[in-house]
Design a protein around this motif. Structure first.
Motif, PDB file in Angstrom:
ATOM      1  N   LEU A  56      16.193  -3.772   3.929  1.00 25.65           N
ATOM      2  CA  LEU A  56      17.070  -2.777   3.319  1.00 25.65           C
ATOM      3  C   LEU A  56      16.809  -2.676   1.817  1.00 25.65           C
ATOM      4  N   GLN A  57      16.500  -3.791   1.177  1.00 21.55           N
ATOM      5  CA  GLN A  57      16.174  -3.753  -0.250  1.00 21.55           C
ATOM      6  C   GLN A  57      14.922  -2.917  -0.490  1.00 21.55           C
ATOM      7  N   PHE A  58      13.917  -3.081   0.369  1.00 25.11           N
ATOM      8  CA  PHE A  58      12.690  -2.298   0.221  1.00 25.11           C
ATOM      9  C   PHE A  58      12.975  -0.811   0.407  1.00 25.11           C
ATOM     10  N   MET A  59      13.798  -0.490   1.388  1.00 23.86           N
ATOM     11  CA  MET A  59      14.166   0.909   1.626  1.00 23.86           C
ATOM     12  C   MET A  59      14.910   1.476   0.416  1.00 23.86           C
ATOM     13  N   TYR A  60      15.828   0.693  -0.124  1.00 24.10           N
ATOM     14  CA  TYR A  60      16.580   1.099  -1.316  1.00 24.10           C
ATOM     15  C   TYR A  60      15.623   1.343  -2.488  1.00 24.10           C
ATOM     16  N   ASP A  61      14.649   0.451  -2.645  1.00 24.47           N
ATOM     17  CA  ASP A  61      13.714   0.568  -3.766  1.00 24.47           C
ATOM     18  C   ASP A  61      12.802   1.784  -3.629  1.00 24.47           C
ATOM     19  N   LEU A  62      12.438   2.145  -2.402  1.00 18.69           N
ATOM     20  CA  LEU A  62      11.625   3.347  -2.217  1.00 18.69           C
ATOM     21  C   LEU A  62      12.329   4.576  -2.784  1.00 18.69           C
ATOM     22  N   ASP A  74       0.832  -1.208   0.000  1.00 17.44           N
ATOM     23  CA  ASP A  74       0.000   0.000   0.000  1.00 17.44           C
ATOM     24  C   ASP A  74       0.863   1.252   0.000  1.00 17.44           C
ATOM     25  N   LEU A  75       1.945   1.219   0.769  1.00 17.21           N
ATOM     26  CA  LEU A  75       2.816   2.389   0.860  1.00 17.21           C
ATOM     27  C   LEU A  75       3.358   2.755  -0.519  1.00 17.21           C
ATOM     28  N   VAL A  76       3.786   1.760  -1.268  1.00 20.51           N
ATOM     29  CA  VAL A  76       4.307   2.015  -2.614  1.00 20.51           C
ATOM     30  C   VAL A  76       3.197   2.528  -3.527  1.00 20.51           C
ATOM     31  N   ASP A  77       2.031   1.893  -3.475  1.00 19.35           N
ATOM     32  CA  ASP A  77       0.911   2.286  -4.329  1.00 19.35           C
ATOM     33  C   ASP A  77       0.470   3.717  -4.028  1.00 19.35           C
ATOM     34  N   PHE A  78       0.234   4.008  -2.758  1.00 16.68           N
ATOM     35  CA  PHE A  78      -0.217   5.345  -2.374  1.00 16.68           C
ATOM     36  C   PHE A  78       0.856   6.384  -2.699  1.00 16.68           C
ATOM     37  N   GLY A  79       2.108   6.055  -2.354  1.00 18.11           N
ATOM     38  CA  GLY A  79       3.193   7.012  -2.570  1.00 18.11           C
ATOM     39  C   GLY A  79       3.384   7.356  -4.029  1.00 18.11           C
ATOM     40  N   THR A  80       3.222   6.370  -4.899  1.00 18.23           N
ATOM     41  CA  THR A  80       3.359   6.608  -6.341  1.00 18.23           C
ATOM     42  C   THR A  80       2.281   7.563  -6.835  1.00 18.23           C
ATOM     43  N   ARG A  81       1.087   7.418  -6.318  1.00 18.53           N
ATOM     44  CA  ARG A  81      -0.022   8.281  -6.742  1.00 18.53           C
ATOM     45  C   ARG A  81       0.108   9.695  -6.167  1.00 18.53           C
ATOM     46  N   LEU A  82       0.711   9.815  -5.004  1.00 21.89           N
ATOM     47  CA  LEU A  82       0.811  11.110  -4.331  1.00 21.89           C
ATOM     48  C   LEU A  82       2.017  11.929  -4.777  1.00 21.89           C
ATOM     49  N   THR A 141      14.070   2.723  -7.015  1.00 26.82           N
ATOM     50  CA  THR A 141      13.209   2.033  -7.984  1.00 26.82           C
ATOM     51  C   THR A 141      11.842   2.703  -8.082  1.00 26.82           C
ATOM     52  N   HIS A 142      11.144   2.771  -6.971  1.00 30.46           N
ATOM     53  CA  HIS A 142       9.838   3.435  -6.957  1.00 30.46           C
ATOM     54  C   HIS A 142      10.005   4.953  -6.969  1.00 30.46           C
ATOM     55  N   ALA A 143      11.114   5.419  -6.429  1.00 32.04           N
ATOM     56  CA  ALA A 143      11.485   6.844  -6.460  1.00 32.04           C
ATOM     57  C   ALA A 143      10.379   7.744  -5.931  1.00 32.04           C
ATOM     58  N   ILE A 144       9.803   7.352  -4.781  1.00 32.34           N
ATOM     59  CA  ILE A 144       8.740   8.173  -4.195  1.00 32.34           C
ATOM     60  C   ILE A 144       9.251   9.039  -3.048  1.00 32.34           C
ATOM     61  N   THR A 145      10.541   8.913  -2.733  1.00 34.85           N
ATOM     62  CA  THR A 145      11.124   9.707  -1.657  1.00 34.85           C
ATOM     63  C   THR A 145      12.579  10.002  -1.970  1.00 34.85           C
ATOM     64  N   PRO A 146      13.058  11.182  -1.634  1.00 35.04           N
ATOM     65  CA  PRO A 146      14.502  11.406  -1.692  1.00 35.04           C
ATOM     66  C   PRO A 146      15.162  10.735  -0.491  1.00 35.04           C
ATOM     67  N   MET A 147      16.455  10.552  -0.568  1.00 30.75           N
ATOM     68  CA  MET A 147      17.177   9.952   0.549  1.00 30.75           C
ATOM     69  C   MET A 147      17.341  10.938   1.696  1.00 30.75           C
ATOM     70  N   THR A 148      17.437  12.207   1.363  1.00 30.03           N
ATOM     71  CA  THR A 148      17.851  13.212   2.346  1.00 30.03           C
ATOM     72  C   THR A 148      16.706  13.984   2.978  1.00 30.03           C
ATOM     73  N   GLY A 149      15.466  13.541   2.782  1.00 26.85           N
ATOM     74  CA  GLY A 149      14.348  14.254   3.372  1.00 26.85           C
ATOM     75  C   GLY A 149      13.942  15.456   2.538  1.00 26.85           C
ATOM     76  N   MET A 150      12.983  16.205   3.042  1.00 24.70           N
ATOM     77  CA  MET A 150      12.492  17.414   2.380  1.00 24.70           C
ATOM     78  C   MET A 150      12.462  18.530   3.416  1.00 24.70           C
ATOM     79  N   SER A 151      12.776  19.724   2.981  1.00 22.10           N
ATOM     80  CA  SER A 151      12.747  20.861   3.897  1.00 22.10           C
ATOM     81  C   SER A 151      11.634  21.816   3.504  1.00 22.10           C
TER      82      SER A 151
END
Length: 459
Positions: A267-273, A197-205, A276-286
């Protein structure tokens, strides 16, 4: 009757009337003066002098509103109720707490009471630096201890003895923007339930600009620092059925487990976020507004965060609080999330254990906790406060409180302290930056953690 008594009786009988009058006049005069003196001022107390004593209290940094209440009300109330007491507050941050404790114990500078995390209890208790409070709880505190969440109390038990009492619960779960959900056709009352769900929702958002930069992270993780990287990884690790050390209370270096298959999958799932899925940057958002959180500023749609998120909205944009949603921990193998208390503990080098315990009792009383936690919407460790305090009637806070109540809360193991956990975070960062392979990073981190546990056992 002996000779001396006979002589005395004879003398008494020979008192003249004049002598009698002189004696009685002197007695009456002395009595009158004493009575008069009593009217002018009371006699000085004859009891023992009050003993003055000092308690050193190492307290972690607080927000301004809480600091004012602490210094202006909480400490003066204790000193007024305990004649002769002076509480010297030694403020600290998480960053320098370890060094402060190191120098205190090495230099025998009294640690009468301190605030720390329950995950610090094990290493310090193992070195006999945190005093057992078991006898105080058993003999003096039975009516009160039943009001605390049992799981949150037990986290501070070491060697069968309780070494601290919870002060505040650091509970984290997934929060989200209801208005963002509505924008993309998601039900604003139904947060994600699983990793999928996290991947699905995040991709849409997700929203990106024309140059491929994040305008809005669909889901936000923050691995910019090693501490943040560790926790982002650890959330997934425990949800996938593993942990840093298994079983949780083990001090056996061979029980380090996070580099196993479940840890690698996390860790693979975190890497893919990120990649691969690219729904988050690694360094957060300000946020352009430093007073607002990324969720509050709208630059992220979902984020694992603590109850302070609610406080941030209430303080800075109360009119928009209806846009904030609080979800539940995500489910993979287990539904778990970080729920850990800050605790008060007594140093083994305290000057007076009884008086240090009295200060601890004062700090975890219902009145003190409500006054310290309420203004910033922090989660209480006492069930009566969660049920009855006015500020806890907020539905958003109740969703946070459901995590310990439902048994969804867990924390990092006693065998590793926070500096050690940051070592894991450094290797997680290296893997996310493609500087190391995922398994190689976890294996290297596990080897260092094993060595740290060995060093702790030998200390």
């Amino acid at each position: 009757m002996d000779r001396h008594e006979s002589k005395g009786v004879g003398i008494e009988r020979k008192f003249s009337r004049r002598r009698f009058l002189q004696t009685t006049s002197a007695v009456i005069g002395a009595g009158s003066l004493a009575a008069l003196a009593g009217c002018v001022a009371p006699a000085a107390p004859t009891g023992p002098a009050v003993e003055a004593y000092e308690l050193r209290f190492i307290k972690l940094a607080m927000s301004d509103v809480i600091a004012d209440y602490f210094h202006d009300t909480v400490i003066p109330e204790f000193e007024a109720a305990n004649e002769g007491a002076t509480v010297t507050v030694d403020m600290s941050t998480w960053g320098n707490l370890g060094e402060k404790l190191l120098t205190s114990f090495a230099g025998n500078i009294p640690v009468d009471l301190l605030e720390t995390g329950s995950d610090w209890v094990g290493p310090y208790a193992k070195r006999d630096q945190f005093l057992s409070i078991e006898s105080y709880v058993v003999n003096q505190y039975q009516d009160e201890i039943v009001d605390f969440y049992p799981d949150m109390v037990e986290l501070s038990r070491y060697g069968g003895d309780l070494r601290g009492l919870p002060y505040i619960l650091d509970i984290r779960t997934l929060c989200y923007r209801k208005d963002h959900f509505e924008e993309v056709g998601l039900d604003p009352e139904v947060p994600p339930d699983t990793w999928d769900d996290l991947v699905d929702f995040g991709t849409r958002l997700l929203q990106m600009d024309d140059q491929g930069n994040f305008e809005r992270a669909g889901y936000l993780l923050n691995a910019a620092g090693p501490g943040g990287a560790f926790f982002e990884y650890w959330y997934l690790l425990v949800q996938n059925g593993s942990g840093v050390v298994i079983p949780w209370g083990s001090w056996d270096p061979e029980d380090v487990a996070f580099n196993g298959p479940e840890g690698l999958e996390a860790l693979q799932f975190m890497y893919d976020l990120i990649h691969t899925h690219a729904i988050t940057p690694m360094t957060g958002m300000s946020s352009q507004n430093p007073s607002l959180s990324p969720l509050g500023a709208g630059v992220a749609s979902m984020h694992n965060t603590g109850a302070w998120e609610i406080g941030n909205w209430k303080q800075n944009q109360a009119d928009n609080i209806h846009l904030l949603g609080v979800g539940i921990p995500l489910m993979k193998v287990r539904r778990l999330q970080y729920a850990v208390p800050n605790v008060y503990a007594v140093g083994s080098n305290t000057r007076d254990a009884d008086r240090a315990w009295a200060l601890m009792e004062h700090m975890v009383s219902r009145e003190t906790l409500t006054g310290m936690l309420g203004p910033v919407s922090q989660s209480p460790p006492r069930m009566s406060i969660a049920a009855e305090a006015e500020y806890m009637q907020d539905p958003l806070l109740k969703k946070y409180q459901a995590i310990p109540e439902e048994g969804w809360g867990t924390t990092t193991p006693q065998a590793v302290d926070f500096p050690t956990l940051e070592l894991i975070g450094q290797y997680v960062q290296a893997a996310l930056r493609d500087e190391m392979g995922l398994q190689a990073a976890l294996d290297a981190a596990a080897a260092e953690v094993q060595q740290k546990i060995i060093e702790a056992l030998e200390a």
